[in-house]
Scaffold this motif. Structure first.
Motif, PDB file in Angstrom:
ATOM      1  N   GLY A  28       0.784  -1.233   0.000  1.00 41.05           N
ATOM      2  CA  GLY A  28       0.000   0.000   0.000  1.00 41.05           C
ATOM      3  C   GLY A  28       0.811   1.275   0.000  1.00 41.05           C
ATOM      4  O   GLY A  28       0.231   2.369  -0.069  1.00 41.05           O
ATOM      5  N   ASP A  29       2.143   1.178   0.069  1.00 41.93           N
ATOM      6  CA  ASP A  29       2.962   2.389  -0.021  1.00 41.93           C
ATOM      7  C   ASP A  29       2.805   3.015  -1.410  1.00 41.93           C
ATOM      8  O   ASP A  29       2.886   2.313  -2.427  1.00 41.93           O
ATOM      9  CB  ASP A  29       4.440   2.060   0.213  1.00 41.93           C
ATOM     10  N   ALA A  30       2.593   4.321  -1.452  1.00 43.29           N
ATOM     11  CA  ALA A  30       2.386   5.044  -2.709  1.00 43.29           C
ATOM     12  C   ALA A  30       3.644   5.821  -3.057  1.00 43.29           C
ATOM     13  O   ALA A  30       4.193   6.559  -2.222  1.00 43.29           O
ATOM     14  CB  ALA A  30       1.201   5.990  -2.593  1.00 43.29           C
ATOM     15  N   LEU A  31       4.103   5.663  -4.302  1.00 38.44           N
ATOM     16  CA  LEU A  31       5.363   6.243  -4.751  1.00 38.44           C
ATOM     17  C   LEU A  31       5.198   6.898  -6.123  1.00 38.44           C
ATOM     18  O   LEU A  31       4.315   6.507  -6.896  1.00 38.44           O
ATOM     19  CB  LEU A  31       6.440   5.152  -4.851  1.00 38.44           C
ATOM     20  N   PRO A  32       6.083   7.830  -6.463  1.00 38.57           N
ATOM     21  CA  PRO A  32       6.074   8.409  -7.814  1.00 38.57           C
ATOM     22  C   PRO A  32       6.682   7.492  -8.872  1.00 38.57           C
ATOM     23  O   PRO A  32       6.451   7.693 -10.057  1.00 38.57           O
ATOM     24  CB  PRO A  32       6.907   9.687  -7.670  1.00 38.57           C
ATOM     25  N   CYS A  33       7.503   6.506  -8.466  1.00 38.77           N
ATOM     26  CA  CYS A  33       8.129   5.599  -9.426  1.00 38.77           C
ATOM     27  C   CYS A  33       8.602   4.350  -8.697  1.00 38.77           C
ATOM     28  O   CYS A  33       8.583   4.297  -7.455  1.00 38.77           O
ATOM     29  CB  CYS A  33       9.297   6.267 -10.152  1.00 38.77           C
ATOM     30  N   GLN A  34       9.065   3.339  -9.467  1.00 32.22           N
ATOM     31  CA  GLN A  34       9.423   2.059  -8.870  1.00 32.22           C
ATOM     32  C   GLN A  34      10.545   2.154  -7.847  1.00 32.22           C
ATOM     33  O   GLN A  34      10.580   1.393  -6.884  1.00 32.22           O
ATOM     34  CB  GLN A  34       9.845   1.061  -9.962  1.00 32.22           C
ATOM     35  N   GLY A  35      11.485   3.081  -8.049  1.00 35.53           N
ATOM     36  CA  GLY A  35      12.650   3.136  -7.179  1.00 35.53           C
ATOM     37  C   GLY A  35      12.608   4.195  -6.105  1.00 35.53           C
ATOM     38  O   GLY A  35      13.571   4.353  -5.348  1.00 35.53           O
ATOM     39  N   ALA A  36      11.510   4.922  -5.984  1.00 36.41           N
ATOM     40  CA  ALA A  36      11.481   6.083  -5.097  1.00 36.41           C
ATOM     41  C   ALA A  36      11.719   5.738  -3.635  1.00 36.41           C
ATOM     42  O   ALA A  36      12.234   6.553  -2.872  1.00 36.41           O
ATOM     43  CB  ALA A  36      10.167   6.831  -5.247  1.00 36.41           C
TER      44      ALA A  36
ATOM     45  N   GLU B  87       4.848  14.677   0.875  1.00 37.62           N
ATOM     46  CA  GLU B  87       6.185  15.258   0.827  1.00 37.62           C
ATOM     47  C   GLU B  87       7.002  14.643  -0.295  1.00 37.62           C
ATOM     48  O   GLU B  87       7.697  15.345  -1.041  1.00 37.62           O
ATOM     49  CB  GLU B  87       6.886  15.026   2.166  1.00 37.62           C
ATOM     50  N   MET B  88       6.925  13.324  -0.445  1.00 37.53           N
ATOM     51  CA  MET B  88       7.716  12.662  -1.479  1.00 37.53           C
ATOM     52  C   MET B  88       7.250  13.055  -2.869  1.00 37.53           C
ATOM     53  O   MET B  88       8.065  13.350  -3.747  1.00 37.53           O
ATOM     54  CB  MET B  88       7.652  11.146  -1.307  1.00 37.53           C
ATOM     55  N   PHE B  89       5.942  13.066  -3.115  1.00 37.55           N
ATOM     56  CA  PHE B  89       5.438  13.398  -4.444  1.00 37.55           C
ATOM     57  C   PHE B  89       5.771  14.834  -4.832  1.00 37.55           C
ATOM     58  O   PHE B  89       5.976  15.131  -6.014  1.00 37.55           O
ATOM     59  CB  PHE B  89       3.926  13.175  -4.517  1.00 37.55           C
ATOM     60  N   ASN B  90       5.856  15.719  -3.849  1.00 39.37           N
ATOM     61  CA  ASN B  90       6.139  17.121  -4.153  1.00 39.37           C
ATOM     62  C   ASN B  90       7.627  17.448  -4.172  1.00 39.37           C
ATOM     63  O   ASN B  90       8.020  18.538  -4.619  1.00 39.37           O
ATOM     64  CB  ASN B  90       5.439  18.022  -3.136  1.00 39.37           C
ATOM     65  N   ALA B  91       8.475  16.513  -3.724  1.00 38.96           N
ATOM     66  CA  ALA B  91       9.891  16.809  -3.546  1.00 38.96           C
ATOM     67  C   ALA B  91      10.573  17.223  -4.852  1.00 38.96           C
ATOM     68  O   ALA B  91      11.380  18.162  -4.860  1.00 38.96           O
ATOM     69  CB  ALA B  91      10.599  15.600  -2.947  1.00 38.96           C
ATOM     70  N   PHE B  92      10.276  16.529  -5.948  1.00 36.20           N
ATOM     71  CA  PHE B  92      10.945  16.799  -7.216  1.00 36.20           C
ATOM     72  C   PHE B  92       9.947  17.063  -8.341  1.00 36.20           C
ATOM     73  O   PHE B  92      10.263  16.906  -9.512  1.00 36.20           O
ATOM     74  CB  PHE B  92      11.850  15.621  -7.589  1.00 36.20           C
TER      75      PHE B  92
ATOM     76  N   GLY C 297      15.781  14.349 -15.350  1.00 36.57           N
ATOM     77  CA  GLY C 297      16.067  12.928 -15.482  1.00 36.57           C
ATOM     78  C   GLY C 297      15.600  12.123 -14.285  1.00 36.57           C
ATOM     79  O   GLY C 297      14.668  12.506 -13.573  1.00 36.57           O
ATOM     80  N   CYS C 298      16.258  11.019 -14.046  1.00 38.09           N
ATOM     81  CA  CYS C 298      15.839  10.045 -13.035  1.00 38.09           C
ATOM     82  C   CYS C 298      16.458  10.360 -11.681  1.00 38.09           C
ATOM     83  O   CYS C 298      17.682  10.398 -11.537  1.00 38.09           O
ATOM     84  CB  CYS C 298      16.248   8.639 -13.486  1.00 38.09           C
ATOM     85  N   ARG C 299      15.621  10.561 -10.685  1.00 35.71           N
ATOM     86  CA  ARG C 299      16.105  10.876  -9.343  1.00 35.71           C
ATOM     87  C   ARG C 299      16.780   9.666  -8.693  1.00 35.71           C
ATOM     88  O   ARG C 299      17.754   9.809  -7.949  1.00 35.71           O
ATOM     89  CB  ARG C 299      14.941  11.340  -8.446  1.00 35.71           C
ATOM     90  N   CYS C 300      16.246   8.482  -8.940  1.00 37.58           N
ATOM     91  CA  CYS C 300      16.824   7.283  -8.329  1.00 37.58           C
ATOM     92  C   CYS C 300      18.180   6.966  -8.951  1.00 37.58           C
ATOM     93  O   CYS C 300      19.102   6.517  -8.258  1.00 37.58           O
ATOM     94  CB  CYS C 300      15.866   6.103  -8.492  1.00 37.58           C
ATOM     95  N   GLN C 301      18.313   7.210 -10.243  1.00 40.79           N
ATOM     96  CA  GLN C 301      19.596   7.007 -10.905  1.00 40.79           C
ATOM     97  C   GLN C 301      20.621   8.031 -10.416  1.00 40.79           C
ATOM     98  O   GLN C 301      21.802   7.699 -10.203  1.00 40.79           O
ATOM     99  CB  GLN C 301      19.408   7.120 -12.414  1.00 40.79           C
TER     100      GLN C 301
END
Length: 373
Positions: free
Chosen positions: A253-261, A285-290, A314-318
């Motif tokens: 149930g954790d909600a994320l902006p992408c697979q690696g967030a 907070e996470m969805f608004n961070a970037f 680009g990719c924040r996780c990368q």
């Protein structure tokens, strides 16, 4: 920056999967207790309705293997009632006729089946289990039931030279769409980059084969070709831009902006058990961070190419994986002060390979994988 309406909900229903692909984008700690506490079906159904109310149009039912959830038919029924276009992203293990017919009756719109290679033995070797013939049977069943069929093959050093035969396989299976997406180095692929990363010559041959096939097949088969980020000089937007187009919900149930967030430290992760999806999308907070461009530092902020609202940094996780800073410019960009790490990885891929890989794959597993050194 105001949040746009999301278009896609990626529902990772479970991380259980019969395959062990060494490039899997699931987190490498999929065996953690928090992921075993899977979201009940009633909560998923509520999330689907909330997503539709938020403006979401497309639903990807994925995992792991979404068919491992016994409530999959009920979940599809709810998505249909909510007006979502639903895609089952499946390994096709299992894919029993009676259940697939029930999915059809429930309104499932589209089936995407993963293959690892066009050669049966190599496909099974890459996936870590005997599966190829069952995948072929599943694809034929999907077409018999008149589902639009996408065949997905993640490309890497071990299968990219078979692009022509992979295309012919997709044609033979009656696919409408073929996704040839080169491995992106997240999740389990980060542990296997040395064994997975193709050479530039392999990529060029593959792209030429795709061009010939597109010309020959025309609209009969749509072929999507995606380069690995490491061979680009400017980055792709992460999921269309961080928290612009997509919401991903993990099995717990954790909600994320992408697979690696979840790999990015310092942010509270909101869970759909505790907050409505709309609140998470707008206020997290996470969805608004970037989101947008206001967070950017240099060289992104004053990009001489004017790409701020094209690739959104680009990719924040990368960026985190390669620089230690999620707010840094994606090192794929040739303007990044860290671009040399990407160039070095390209050079390593060009080095002559021994007859056997120097290291075996770290196959996807529920156990914590060994660290790469």
């Amino acid at each position: 920056m105001p949040a746009p309406d999301p278009l896609l909900l990626i529902a990772e229903l479970t991380y259980r999967c019969p395959l062990h692909c060494p490039y899997c984008s699931n987190p490498t700690d999929i065996g953690a207790d928090r992921y075993r506490d899977e979201l009940p079906a009633a909560d998923w159904q509520r999330v689907f309705r909330e997503a539709a109310d938020l403006g979401v149009l497309q639903l990807a039912l994925t995992g792991g293997e979404p068919m491992a959830r016994k409530e999959i038919v009920e979940l599809v029924s709810t998505s249909t009632e909510a007006g979502l276009y639903s895609t089952l992203v499946t390994s096709a293990l299992p894919f029993p006729r009676r259940r697939v017919e029930a999915l059809h009756a429930a309104g499932l719109d589209h089936v995407q089946i993963s293959f690892q290679h066009s050669d049966p033995a190599l496909s099974d070797e890459i996936g870590g289990t005997i599966a190829f013939e069952r995948k072929v049977k599943a694809a034929r069943l999907a077409r018999e039931l008149d589902f639009p069929l996408t065949v997905n093959v993640v490309l890497h050093r071990g299968n990219i030279d078979a692009v022509e035969s992979i295309i012919e396989m997709a044609v033979d299976l009656g696919a409408r769409r073929l996704e040839l997406a080169n491995t992106q180095y997240h999740g389990w692929a980060t542990l296997n980059r040395e064994a997975l990363m193709p050479t530039r010559a392999q990529l060029e041959r593959g792209e030429e084969a795709v061009g010939r096939a597109r010309e020959r097949l025309g609209p009969r088969l749509e072929i999507l070709w995606v380069l690995p980020d490491y061979y680009e000089d400017v980055p792709k937007p992460c999921m269309g831009g961080w928290a612009r187009d997509a919401i991903l919900v993990q099995p717990n149930g954790d909600a994320l902006p992408c697979q690696g967030a979840a790999s990015i430290p310092g942010f509270a992760i909101d869970n759909v058990r505790d907050r409505p999806l709309r609140e998470i999308w707008l206020e997290s907070e996470m969805f608004n961070a970037f989101r947008g461009t206001g967070w950017m530092g240099e060289p992104c902020r004053s990009c001489p190419l004017g790409r701020q609202e094209e690739d959104f940094g680009g990719c924040r996780c990368q960026a985190l994986a390669l620089t230690g800073d999620a707010a840094a410019t994606d090192p794929v960009c040739h303007l990044s002060p860290h671009h040399d790490v990407v160039v070095a990885a390209r050079r390593e891929a060009e080095e002559p390979q021994p007859a056997a890989p120097p290291r075996p794959f770290v196959y996807r597993a529920l156990e914590t994988p060994p660290a790469r050194v």
